[in-house]
Write a protein that holds these residues in place. Structure first.
Motif, PDB file in Angstrom:
ATOM      1  N   ARG A  29      19.162  17.549   5.008  1.00  0.00           N
ATOM      2  CA  ARG A  29      17.789  17.679   4.531  1.00  0.00           C
ATOM      3  C   ARG A  29      17.570  19.023   3.862  1.00  0.00           C
ATOM      4  N   THR A  30      18.147  20.067   4.427  1.00  0.00           N
ATOM      5  CA  THR A  30      17.976  21.406   3.858  1.00  0.00           C
ATOM      6  C   THR A  30      18.568  21.477   2.455  1.00  0.00           C
ATOM      7  N   VAL A  31      19.749  20.906   2.270  1.00  0.00           N
ATOM      8  CA  VAL A  31      20.391  20.932   0.951  1.00  0.00           C
ATOM      9  C   VAL A  31      19.547  20.168  -0.069  1.00  0.00           C
ATOM     10  N   ILE A  32      19.061  18.986   0.302  1.00  0.00           N
ATOM     11  CA  ILE A  32      18.285  18.163  -0.635  1.00  0.00           C
ATOM     12  C   ILE A  32      16.973  18.857  -0.995  1.00  0.00           C
ATOM     13  N   VAL A  33      16.245  19.335   0.018  1.00  0.00           N
ATOM     14  CA  VAL A  33      14.968  19.993  -0.234  1.00  0.00           C
ATOM     15  C   VAL A  33      15.184  21.277  -1.040  1.00  0.00           C
ATOM     16  N   GLY A  34      16.215  22.060  -0.677  1.00  0.00           N
ATOM     17  CA  GLY A  34      16.486  23.295  -1.410  1.00  0.00           C
ATOM     18  C   GLY A  34      16.800  23.035  -2.871  1.00  0.00           C
ATOM     19  N   LEU A  35      17.620  22.019  -3.157  1.00  0.00           N
ATOM     20  CA  LEU A  35      17.963  21.713  -4.545  1.00  0.00           C
ATOM     21  C   LEU A  35      16.742  21.270  -5.346  1.00  0.00           C
ATOM     22  N   LEU A  36      15.878  20.437  -4.738  1.00  0.00           N
ATOM     23  CA  LEU A  36      14.693  19.983  -5.464  1.00  0.00           C
ATOM     24  C   LEU A  36      13.724  21.134  -5.700  1.00  0.00           C
ATOM     25  N   ALA A  37      13.510  21.969  -4.688  1.00  0.00           N
ATOM     26  CA  ALA A  37      12.629  23.124  -4.861  1.00  0.00           C
ATOM     27  C   ALA A  37      13.205  24.086  -5.883  1.00  0.00           C
ATOM     28  N   GLY A  38      14.521  24.308  -5.826  1.00  0.00           N
ATOM     29  CA  GLY A  38      15.151  25.186  -6.801  1.00  0.00           C
ATOM     30  C   GLY A  38      15.063  24.635  -8.210  1.00  0.00           C
ATOM     31  N   THR A  39      15.167  23.325  -8.356  1.00  0.00           N
ATOM     32  CA  THR A  39      15.027  22.710  -9.678  1.00  0.00           C
ATOM     33  C   THR A  39      13.639  22.952 -10.244  1.00  0.00           C
TER      34      THR A  39
ATOM     35  N   GLN B 125       8.278  16.997   1.588  1.00  0.00           N
ATOM     36  CA  GLN B 125       9.373  16.390   2.346  1.00  0.00           C
ATOM     37  C   GLN B 125       9.476  14.897   2.034  1.00  0.00           C
ATOM     38  N   TRP B 126       8.314  14.240   1.898  1.00  0.00           N
ATOM     39  CA  TRP B 126       8.274  12.820   1.544  1.00  0.00           C
ATOM     40  C   TRP B 126       8.913  12.587   0.172  1.00  0.00           C
ATOM     41  N   VAL B 127       8.544  13.415  -0.808  1.00  0.00           N
ATOM     42  CA  VAL B 127       9.077  13.240  -2.159  1.00  0.00           C
ATOM     43  C   VAL B 127      10.576  13.476  -2.182  1.00  0.00           C
ATOM     44  N   ALA B 128      11.013  14.582  -1.603  1.00  0.00           N
ATOM     45  CA  ALA B 128      12.424  14.952  -1.677  1.00  0.00           C
ATOM     46  C   ALA B 128      13.323  13.949  -0.964  1.00  0.00           C
ATOM     47  N   LEU B 129      12.929  13.545   0.238  1.00  0.00           N
ATOM     48  CA  LEU B 129      13.813  12.709   1.050  1.00  0.00           C
ATOM     49  C   LEU B 129      13.541  11.219   0.877  1.00  0.00           C
ATOM     50  N   THR B 130      12.275  10.835   0.939  1.00  0.00           N
ATOM     51  CA  THR B 130      11.933   9.414   1.016  1.00  0.00           C
ATOM     52  C   THR B 130      11.739   8.783  -0.345  1.00  0.00           C
ATOM     53  N   ARG B 131      11.244   9.539  -1.316  1.00  0.00           N
ATOM     54  CA  ARG B 131      10.998   8.970  -2.639  1.00  0.00           C
ATOM     55  C   ARG B 131      12.148   9.181  -3.604  1.00  0.00           C
ATOM     56  N   ILE B 132      13.065  10.087  -3.279  1.00  0.00           N
ATOM     57  CA  ILE B 132      14.179  10.354  -4.206  1.00  0.00           C
ATOM     58  C   ILE B 132      15.521  10.070  -3.535  1.00  0.00           C
ATOM     59  N   TRP B 133      15.836  10.791  -2.451  1.00  0.00           N
ATOM     60  CA  TRP B 133      17.187  10.712  -1.899  1.00  0.00           C
ATOM     61  C   TRP B 133      17.487   9.362  -1.260  1.00  0.00           C
ATOM     62  N   LEU B 134      16.634   8.892  -0.372  1.00  0.00           N
ATOM     63  CA  LEU B 134      16.916   7.631   0.326  1.00  0.00           C
ATOM     64  C   LEU B 134      16.943   6.430  -0.624  1.00  0.00           C
ATOM     65  N   PRO B 135      16.063   6.321  -1.625  1.00  0.00           N
ATOM     66  CA  PRO B 135      16.232   5.245  -2.611  1.00  0.00           C
ATOM     67  C   PRO B 135      17.518   5.383  -3.424  1.00  0.00           C
ATOM     68  N   LEU B 136      17.905   6.629  -3.761  1.00  0.00           N
ATOM     69  CA  LEU B 136      19.158   6.823  -4.495  1.00  0.00           C
ATOM     70  C   LEU B 136      20.350   6.292  -3.715  1.00  0.00           C
ATOM     71  N   THR B 137      20.315   6.427  -2.406  1.00  0.00           N
ATOM     72  CA  THR B 137      21.425   5.974  -1.561  1.00  0.00           C
ATOM     73  C   THR B 137      21.233   4.540  -1.068  1.00  0.00           C
ATOM     74  N   GLY B 138      20.163   3.858  -1.530  1.00  0.00           N
ATOM     75  CA  GLY B 138      19.966   2.451  -1.210  1.00  0.00           C
ATOM     76  C   GLY B 138      19.387   2.159   0.149  1.00  0.00           C
ATOM     77  N   ARG B 139      19.003   3.193   0.891  1.00  0.00           N
ATOM     78  CA  ARG B 139      18.493   2.951   2.237  1.00  0.00           C
ATOM     79  C   ARG B 139      17.013   2.590   2.256  1.00  0.00           C
ATOM     80  N   LEU B 140      16.302   2.920   1.196  1.00  0.00           N
ATOM     81  CA  LEU B 140      14.903   2.545   1.071  1.00  0.00           C
ATOM     82  C   LEU B 140      14.635   2.137  -0.376  1.00  0.00           C
ATOM     83  N   PRO B 141      13.599   1.346  -0.625  1.00  0.00           N
ATOM     84  CA  PRO B 141      13.297   0.947  -2.015  1.00  0.00           C
ATOM     85  C   PRO B 141      12.600   2.078  -2.766  1.00  0.00           C
ATOM     86  N   TRP B 142      12.687   2.024  -4.096  1.00  0.00           N
ATOM     87  CA  TRP B 142      11.964   3.006  -4.896  1.00  0.00           C
ATOM     88  C   TRP B 142      10.460   2.831  -4.723  1.00  0.00           C
ATOM     89  N   ALA B 143      10.004   1.598  -4.733  1.00  0.00           N
ATOM     90  CA  ALA B 143       8.572   1.316  -4.553  1.00  0.00           C
ATOM     91  C   ALA B 143       8.274   1.173  -3.061  1.00  0.00           C
TER      92      ALA B 143
END
Length: 793
Positions: free
Chosen positions: A482-492, A717-735
Motif C-alpha cells: 500500500r505504501t508503494v502504491i500510494v507513494g507512487l500516485l502521490a509522487g506522480t 486511499q480509496w482512489v489509489a488502492l480501490t479505484r486504480i490498483w485493485l481493478p488493474l489487478t482484476g480483483r475489483l471492477p473499474w465501476a
C-alpha cells in the motif's frame, strides 16, 4: 345558525396558523379534499378522517366535540373506504391526474411482474408465507390502528393470512398503516412485491397506486418523508418530473391527491443512528403506508423513539412448516419426457418422507428450509438440475447441522441472482425501463471473483468483520504494498504539477526558448516526483500505524468551537502531532527539492537562473516547512470524524470525503501561496512577490495538496488502492460503485448507513472460502468465526 363543518375547519385552521396545504400534509389528506371540506362540498371520506383532522388541528376537547358533531350533522358518513382506496373516482381527482396514476400503475405492474418472474416466487405457486399479529410492545393500540372514535365499539378484525391474501388483510386495517417484520430470508421483500401486485391487479380507477421504495437512502434529518418520496418517484419515473401550472412536479401532485401508497422496504437499512429519527418522522404523518424491517432493528428504533409506528398494525413473518415443503418442493420438479427411469432419484417426495423419520438429519433439513430464501435456493440447486439428488442433504457426515445445509445452499445464491437476462429495449416499458436498460449486466464469473475478494478482504481485516467500508477495501493488502502504491500516485501528482508549473515560468521569465522549457519541465517533474513519492510514502507508512493519523472519513467543519471548551482543546494533542509531522515533511521536501535542483538539474545544463542565491534557498525551505506545518494544523482543527452509521449511504460519505479534498487544495494554496509571495516580496520586490505567490499557491494546491489528499485522506486511499490498483489487478471492477449498488439491488448486499454488508453471513464465508481456494491464498491468520462451508458446496 350552527357553524357548518367547513366554517369550523376553516376557523380552526386559521387559529393554528396553517395553510390548506399544511393541514392536508399533517392530516394525511389531499389539499383538494381540505378545500372541499372548507367549502362544504361533498367529498368521499373514511372512518377516522375527522379524528385525523382534529389531531392535525390540535383541537381542544370542546373544538373536537364540535368537529365531530358537525361531521355528523353534515350527513350520514358513508361506509368506511379501505385505505388503499382513499382516492375514489369522482370530483376529488382531476381526470388528467387520474390518467397519470393509471399509467404509473401499468408501468409498476409490468416492472414488479418482471421482478417476481426473476425471483420465481410464483413457480409453481406463491409460497405460503404466514405471519402472526404482534399486538403489544412494537405495535400501537388497536383502536388507533383501526381509526375508531372514542366510545365506538372496536371491531374484531381477522389479521391472519398468507402471501396469497396479503392485500385482503391490508384492506381490513382502518389506518392503512402496516409494518411487516421478519428475519433475514423470511420473505419481506417478496411480500412487498406480491402486495403491490395484488393491489394493482384489483385496482379500480383513481385508487392509490402502490409504489415500492427502498428506504435505506432516506436521511430523515435532511429531508421530510414526503419530499424524499417525491424525489425517489421522479428518479425512478422521470416523466413525473414535469412541472404543472401549480408549480409542483407531477409526482408531488400525485402524492397530494392521495394517489400513491408508499411501500417502504428495508427500514433496517437506514443508518443505525437515524432510525429513531426516521420513526419519529414517520409518526409526524398519518400517511397510509406499508413498512418492512428486520425485527431487532425496528425494535431498536421503537426504543430510541419511545413510540411504535403510530396507528400501525404490526405482523411478523413465520417460518415455513414441513407440510408447506411437502406441498411445494415436489411440484417444482419438471416432469421428464418419456417413461420414468426406475433407477432415477425419486426426488423431493422421497427426501421429505425420509426426513420425517430420519431423526436429527430430517430435523436439520426442515430447519434449514424454514425460510423462503432457503427453499428457493433448494429448488434452484436440485429441482432445476435433474442430475442432482436432494437426498444428499440428509447426509449427516457432510451436513452435521442446519447451518451446514444452509451454507451449501447459499453457494448457489450468487449464480441464481446473477442469472443473465435478455436486455430490454428502452421503449419496452416506459421511462423506468429505459433507465434500467442502461444498467450493466455483470458476468457471473466476474461477480463471484469480485465478491469473493471483498469477502476475503473482510476476513483478512478481522474474522468477525461485516462492514464493507469503501475507504478500507484496499487495506487488507500488505502495508508495504500500500505504501508503494500510494507513494507512487502521490509522487506522480506532485511531479506532474511541478513539471507543468515550471514550463510557463521558463517561457515567460527566461529567454532559453520552448525546447529548454519543455526539457527542464520534464526533468524537474520526474526528479521532483520521485523525491515526493519517497517522502509521501514515508508519511503514509507512518500515518497508517497510528489511529490519530490513519486515513478515515471526516467532515470539514467551521463551527462548534464554543461548546464545552471547544473542539480546539479536544484536538490539541492531534494538532501538535500534525504540526510536527507537517514541519518535518515540509522541511524535508524543500531540502530534497533544493538538493535535486542544485545537484542534478543544474549539472544537466537545465539551470534557468530562477533559483536565486543562498538567501532565496533558505527562504524557500523555511516557507515550505512553516506552510506545511500550518496546513497540517488547520486540517487537524477543521476535520471532525464521521461515524459511518450516521450517514445515509456509501455514496453520500464518498461525496463528503471527495469535497474534503477540494477544501485541502484550497488550504494548501492559501497557506503556501500568500506566505511565499510575502517573503519574496520583501526580498525581491512586490512584482516578484506576486509572481511567486501565484505560482507557489497553484503548485502547493495541485502538487502538495493532491499528494496530501492521496496519502492522508480516506478518499485518496480509496482512489489509489480501490479505484486504480485493485481493478488493474482484476480483483475489483473499474465501476465499483455501480457494482456494489447493483449487488445491493440483487439482494446480495444490504446497506446499513454508509457501509454495505453481505445480506447473509454464510454467503460471505462461502465466497471468501471459494476465492482463497481458487487463488491459492491462505486462510486469514485471525479466526474466521463465520460457519464453515460444507464440503462440496
Amino acid at each position: 345558525m350552527a357553524e357548518t363543518l367547513g366554517a369550523l375547519v376553516r376557523r380552526l385552521r386559521k387559529q393554528a396558523g396553517m395553510t390548506q396545504f399544511q393541514l392536508a400534509e399533517r392530516a394525511g389528506l389531499g389539499e383538494r379534499t381540505i378545500g372541499r371540506i372548507e367549502n362544504d362540498k361533498p367529498f368521499d371520506h373514511r372512518s377516522g378522517t375527522f379524528a385525523r383532522l382534529a389531531d392535525a388541528l390540535e383541537a381542544g376537547p370542546e373544538d373536537r366535540r364540535r368537529l365531530m358533531a358537525a361531521s355528523i350533522g353534515s350527513g350520514d358518513e358513508p361506509p368506511p373506504v379501505p385505505a388503499q382506496q382513499a382516492a375514489p373516482a369522482g370530483a376529488r381527482v382531476p381526470g388528467p391526474l387520474a390518467d397519470e396514476a393509471d399509467g404509473l400503475a401499468r408501468e409498476s405492474k409490468r416492472r414488479w411482474r418482471e421482478e417476481e418472474a426473476q425471483r420465481r416466487v410464483h413457480h409453481p405457486y406463491a409460497l405460503p408465507v404466514r405471519w402472526h399479529h404482534v399486538a403489544t410492545g412494537l405495535a400501537d393500540r388497536t383502536e388507533n390502528a383501526q381509526g375508531t372514535a372514542p366510545g365506538d365499539v372496536l371491531p374484531d378484525i381477522d389479521l391472519s393470512g398468507d402471501l396469497r391474501r396479503v392485500a385482503g388483510v391490508y384492506r381490513r386495517i382502518g389506518s392503512g398503516r402496516l409494518v411487516v417484520l421478519g428475519r433475514a430470508g423470511s420473505g419481506k421483500s417478496i411480500l412487498a412485491v406480491r402486495f403491490a401486485l395484488d393491489l394493482l391487479d384489483t385496482r379500480e380507477d383513481a385508487q392509490r397506486v402502490p409504489v415500492i421504495f427502498s428506504l435505506g437512502s432516506w436521511d430523515p434529518t435532511a429531508i421530510a418523508l414526503r419530499d424524499w418520496l417525491v424525489d425517489r418517484l421522479v428518479r425512478d419515473h422521470p416523466h413525473l418530473a414535469r412541472v404543472l401550472p401549480s408549480g409542483k412536479p407531477l409526482a408531488a401532485d400525485l402524492f397530494d391527491a392521495d394517489l400513491i401508497l408508499p411501500v417502504l422496504d428495508g427500514f433496517d437499512e437506514i443508518a443505525e443512528e437515524l432510525r429513531g429519527e426516521a420513526l419519529q418522522e414517520l409518526n409526524r404523518t398519518v400517511l397510509p403506508l406499508v413498512l418492512t424491517s428486520r425485527r431487532d432493528e425496528f425494535a431498536g428504533a421503537v426504543a430510541a423513539a419511545r413510540a411504535p409506528l403510530a396507528s400501525a398494525v404490526v405482523i411478523e413473518l413465520c417460518d415455513l412448516e414441513p407440510s408447506d415443503l411437502r406441498d411445494y418442493l415436489p411440484r417444482t420438479v419438471p416432469v421428464p419426457p418419456g417413461p420414468l427411469d426406475p433407477a432415477a432419484p425419486r426426488g423431493w417426495n422421497d427426501v421429505l418422507d425420509r426426513a420425517r423419520a430420519a431423526g436429527p438429519a430430517g430435523a436439520h433439513l426442515t430447519e434449514a428450509l424454514s425460510t423462503p430464501l432457503m427453499t428457493a435456493l433448494a429448488r434452484t440447486m436440485y429441482s432445476d438440475n435433474p442430475d442432482r439428488d436432494p437426498a444428499e442433504l440428509l447426509d449427516t457426515a457432510r451436513f452435521p447441522d442446519a447451518a451446514a445445509i444452509e451454507a451449501h445452499l447459499l453457494a448457489g445464491f450468487v449464480p441464481t441472482v446473477y442469472r443473465r437476462r435478455a436486455p430490454q429495449r428502452p421503449d419496452a416499458g416506459g421511462p423506468a425501463a429505459a433507465r434500467r436498460g442502461t444498467e450493466r449486466q455483470w458476468e457471473l464469473a466476474d461477480a463471484q471473483r469480485w465478491l469473493g475478494y471483498i469477502a476475503h478482504h473482510l476476513a483478512a481485516l478481522d474474522g468477525e468483520r461485516q462492514d464493507i467500508a469503501w475507504w478500507e477495501l484496499g487495506t487488507s493488502m500488505s502495508r508495504l504494498a500500500r505504501t508503494v502504491i500510494v507513494g507512487l500516485l502521490a509522487g506522480t501528482a506532485f511531479g506532474v504539477t511541478a513539471g507543468v508549473g515550471n514550463i510557463p515560468v521558463d517561457l515567460v521569465a527566461t529567454s532559453h526558448g520552448p525546447a529548454f522549457a519543455l526539457l527542464r519541465g520534464l526533468a524537474v517533474g520526474v526528479l521532483h516526483g520521485l523525491a515526493a513519492a519517497v517522502l509521501f510514502g514515508l508519511v503514509y507508512w507512518y500515518a497508517t500505524a497510528r489511529d490519530g493519523l490513519k486515513p478515515s472519513p471526516v467532515r470539514i467543519r467551521f463551527t462548534g468551537w464554543g461548546r464545552r471548551g471547544g473542539r480546539l482543546r479536544r484536538t490539541g494533542r492531534r494538532v501538535r502531532v500534525r504540526v510536527a509531522v507537517g514541519l518535518l515533511c515540509g522541511l524535508s521536501v524543500a531540502a530534497a527539492l533544493e538538493l535535486i535542483d542544485q545537484g542534478l538539474v543544474g549539472p544537466l545544463g537545465l539551470d534557468d537562473g530562477q533559483g536565486g542565491g543562498a538567501l532565496a534557498r533558505v527562504v524557500f525551505i523555511a516557507e515550505l516547512g512553516l506552510g506545511a506545518g500550518l496546513v497540517f494544523a488547520l486540517t487537524a482543527v477543521l476535520e471532525a470524524p464521521v461515524r459511518p452509521e450516521s450517514v445515509v449511504s456509501p455514496a453520500d460519505l464518498l461525496g463528503i470525503d471527495r469535497r474534503n479534498v477540494a477544501y485541502h487544495l484550497l488550504v494548501w494554496a492559501l497557506a503556501i501561496g500568500p506566505a511565499a509571495g510575502l517573503l519574496n516580496g520583501i526580498v525581491d520586490g512586490p512584482v516578484r512577490g506576486l509572481e511567486v505567490g501565484v505560482v507557489f499557491g497553484l503548485e502547493a494546491a495541485f502538487g502538495a495538496g493532491l499528494g496530501y489528499g492521496v496519502c492522508m485522506t480516506a478518499w485518496g486511499q480509496w482512489v489509489a488502492l480501490t479505484r486504480i490498483w485493485l481493478p488493474l489487478t482484476g480483483r475489483l471492477p473499474w465501476a465499483l460503485v455501480s457494482f456494489l449498488d447493483d449487488a445491493h439491488r440483487r439482494g446480495v448486499l444490504r446497506q446499513v448507513g454508509a457501509v454495505y454488508q453481505f445480506r447473509h453471513s454464510r454467503i460471505q464465508s462461502q465466497l471468501g472460502h471459494a476465492f482463497r481456494e481458487h487463488h491459492g491464498k491462505r486462510r486469514p491468520s485471525r479466526p474466521d468465526t463465520a460457519p464453515a462451508v460444507a464440503p462440496g458446496a
